[in-house]
Design a protein around this motif. Structure first.
Motif, PDB file in Angstrom:
ATOM      1  N   LEU A 106       5.890  -1.225  -3.806  1.00 45.07           N
ATOM      2  CA  LEU A 106       4.668  -0.905  -3.388  1.00 45.07           C
ATOM      3  C   LEU A 106       4.163  -1.259  -2.008  1.00 45.07           C
ATOM      4  O   LEU A 106       4.848  -1.994  -1.273  1.00 45.07           O
ATOM      5  CB  LEU A 106       4.580  -3.229  -4.053  1.00 45.07           C
ATOM      6  N   VAL A 107       3.253  -1.223  -1.881  1.00 43.07           N
ATOM      7  CA  VAL A 107       2.161  -0.304  -0.770  1.00 43.07           C
ATOM      8  C   VAL A 107       1.204  -1.224  -0.761  1.00 43.07           C
ATOM      9  O   VAL A 107       0.144  -1.504  -2.000  1.00 43.07           O
ATOM     10  CB  VAL A 107       1.959   1.300  -0.434  1.00 43.07           C
ATOM     11  N   THR A 108       0.794  -1.447   0.332  1.00 44.44           N
ATOM     12  CA  THR A 108      -0.149  -2.448   0.842  1.00 44.44           C
ATOM     13  C   THR A 108      -0.860  -3.202   2.029  1.00 44.44           C
ATOM     14  O   THR A 108       0.492  -2.591   2.677  1.00 44.44           O
ATOM     15  CB  THR A 108      -0.314  -4.202  -0.099  1.00 44.44           C
TER      16      THR A 108
ATOM     17  N   GLY B  33      -3.688   3.769   9.095  1.00 42.98           N
ATOM     18  CA  GLY B  33      -3.252   3.992   9.777  1.00 42.98           C
ATOM     19  C   GLY B  33      -1.604   4.006   9.737  1.00 42.98           C
ATOM     20  O   GLY B  33      -1.980   4.459  11.198  1.00 42.98           O
ATOM     21  N   SER B  34      -0.884   3.132   9.781  1.00 42.37           N
ATOM     22  CA  SER B  34      -0.040   3.115   9.685  1.00 42.37           C
ATOM     23  C   SER B  34       1.321   3.504   9.074  1.00 42.37           C
ATOM     24  O   SER B  34       2.530   3.770   9.904  1.00 42.37           O
ATOM     25  CB  SER B  34       0.439   1.582   9.374  1.00 42.37           C
ATOM     26  N   GLY B  35       1.126   5.142   8.150  1.00 44.17           N
ATOM     27  CA  GLY B  35       1.672   5.545   7.796  1.00 44.17           C
ATOM     28  C   GLY B  35       2.002   4.842   6.205  1.00 44.17           C
ATOM     29  O   GLY B  35       3.114   5.409   6.081  1.00 44.17           O
ATOM     30  N   LYS B  36       1.895   3.949   6.003  1.00 40.97           N
ATOM     31  CA  LYS B  36       2.502   3.557   4.950  1.00 40.97           C
ATOM     32  C   LYS B  36       2.268   4.767   3.753  1.00 40.97           C
ATOM     33  O   LYS B  36       2.677   5.097   2.824  1.00 40.97           O
ATOM     34  CB  LYS B  36       1.521   2.257   4.074  1.00 40.97           C
ATOM     35  N   THR B  37       1.362   5.827   3.536  1.00 43.20           N
ATOM     36  CA  THR B  37       0.648   5.826   2.455  1.00 43.20           C
ATOM     37  C   THR B  37       1.507   7.305   2.931  1.00 43.20           C
ATOM     38  O   THR B  37       2.796   7.771   1.667  1.00 43.20           O
ATOM     39  CB  THR B  37      -0.951   6.673   2.519  1.00 43.20           C
ATOM     40  N   SER B  38       2.240   7.798   4.056  1.00 43.89           N
ATOM     41  CA  SER B  38       2.681   9.181   4.483  1.00 43.89           C
ATOM     42  C   SER B  38       4.366   9.011   4.263  1.00 43.89           C
ATOM     43  O   SER B  38       4.745   9.253   3.418  1.00 43.89           O
ATOM     44  CB  SER B  38       2.762   9.426   5.351  1.00 43.89           C
TER      45      SER B  38
ATOM     46  N   ASN C 147       4.669   8.642  -0.049  1.00 45.24           N
ATOM     47  CA  ASN C 147       4.773  10.206  -0.439  1.00 45.24           C
ATOM     48  C   ASN C 147       5.246  10.709   0.015  1.00 45.24           C
ATOM     49  O   ASN C 147       6.220  12.195  -1.051  1.00 45.24           O
ATOM     50  CB  ASN C 147       3.612  10.907  -0.305  1.00 45.24           C
ATOM     51  N   ILE C 148       6.266  10.549   0.758  1.00 43.84           N
ATOM     52  CA  ILE C 148       7.891  12.020   1.327  1.00 43.84           C
ATOM     53  C   ILE C 148       8.881  10.805   0.436  1.00 43.84           C
ATOM     54  O   ILE C 148       9.569  10.586  -0.202  1.00 43.84           O
ATOM     55  CB  ILE C 148       8.256  11.324   3.043  1.00 43.84           C
TER      56      ILE C 148
ATOM     57  N   PHE D  11       7.374   3.515  -7.937  1.00 38.35           N
ATOM     58  CA  PHE D  11       6.414   3.579  -6.450  1.00 38.35           C
ATOM     59  C   PHE D  11       4.923   3.035  -7.197  1.00 38.35           C
ATOM     60  O   PHE D  11       4.454   3.849  -7.922  1.00 38.35           O
ATOM     61  CB  PHE D  11       6.413   4.758  -5.606  1.00 38.35           C
ATOM     62  N   LEU D  12       4.005   1.995  -5.955  1.00 40.04           N
ATOM     63  CA  LEU D  12       2.893   1.697  -6.498  1.00 40.04           C
ATOM     64  C   LEU D  12       2.587   1.455  -5.100  1.00 40.04           C
ATOM     65  O   LEU D  12       2.474   1.221  -4.643  1.00 40.04           O
ATOM     66  CB  LEU D  12       3.466   0.257  -6.801  1.00 40.04           C
TER      67      LEU D  12
END
Length: 264
Positions: free
Chosen positions: A199-201, A39-44, A47-48, A165-166
């Protein structure tokens, strides 16, 4: 000249602030980790940054093109994107090497396109690099989850993207699968022709060796960003995840210990 630059980027959906005033630059010789709780905004943010989502305000510039002022059809092939969600887009009995080679056209089937011998050779070499060379003719649906992830990484690299992007690439993997993928990513860092990676994790243990920069997110806002060794501190991680933590590094791998509070 940064390959990616976000200036005062915010994202609001249904009145909820997903991201707020993000300023971030990625140079062509840098590999970044975006870390934060659910919920911290990583995926958003991912994607942006990868042009899959428009911000509510602010500017996104990638590979010298500004989002909203460029033809995305021309730019998209230069942007690699890997996500576990791609697993379910391929039919069970497609060959593993076909999953990789079809990335040239962005298709999920090889039926509509003709590929050159050099295309097939590159696809096979990428599978070799991922430790999946012997799986080239195996049905994709019969691979283990870890093998599928490494195949999807090979697919993301197939068009020779200028940035990669990962999205939580180790999600759902067992210990062996996770470690094999992290080794593959660490090997990529050391290859001269590898694109910069983001990389997002939300797990410190899932950061590959060699990633040198870190962006910490909490509630859609930046907690800290910069060089990994400077930003990955016990204080910053404790603030980002709202806990009392001690961060450790062993041979380039990060780990965390939760400390008892004074009231316990």
């Amino acid at each position: 000249m940064p390959i990616l630059k976000l200036t005062s980027v915010s994202k609001i959906e249904s009145g909820r602030k997903l991201l707020q005033n993000i300023n971030w630059e990625v140079s062509s010789n840098e590999n970044w980790v975006v870390l934060g709780p659910n919920g911290s905004g990583k995926t958003s943010l991912l994607n942006i940054a990868s042009l899959n989502l428009h911000p509510s305000k602010g500017e996104v510039k990638i590979i010298d093109h500004v989002l909203g002022k460029t033809d995305l059809r021309l730019l998209k092939p230069k942007i690699g994107f890997m996500s576990t969600s791609l697993n379910y887009k391929f039919r069970f009995n497609i060959k593993t090497i076909e999953v990789v080679v079809t990335a040239i056209t962005g298709a999920i089937e090889p039926w509509w396109d003709t590929f050159t011998p050099s295309n097939w050779e590159r696809a096979h070499q990428l599978l070799e690099n991922m430790g999946c060379g012997k799986k080239s003719d195996q049905l994709f649906g019969t691979l283990s989850t870890g093998e599928k992830q490494r195949v999807l990484l090979a697919r993301a690299l197939m068009p020779e993207p200028e940035i990669l992007f990962l999205d939580e690439p180790t999600s759902g993997l067992d210990l062996r699968g996770r470690e094999e993928l992290l080794i593959a990513l660490s090997n990529l860092v050391n290859e001269k022709k590898s694109p910069p990676m983001i990389l997002v994790t939300h797990h410190l243990e899932e950061i590959p060796v060699g990633f040198g920069h870190l962006l910490l997110l909490k509630n859609g806002e930046t907690v800290a960003l910069g060089k990994m060794q400077e930003i990955m501190t016990s204080e910053n991680i404790s603030e980002c995840f709202s806990l009392n933590a001690s961060v450790n590094n062993n041979a380039g791998r990060w780990s965390i210990n939760i400390l008892k509070s004074e009231h316990e």
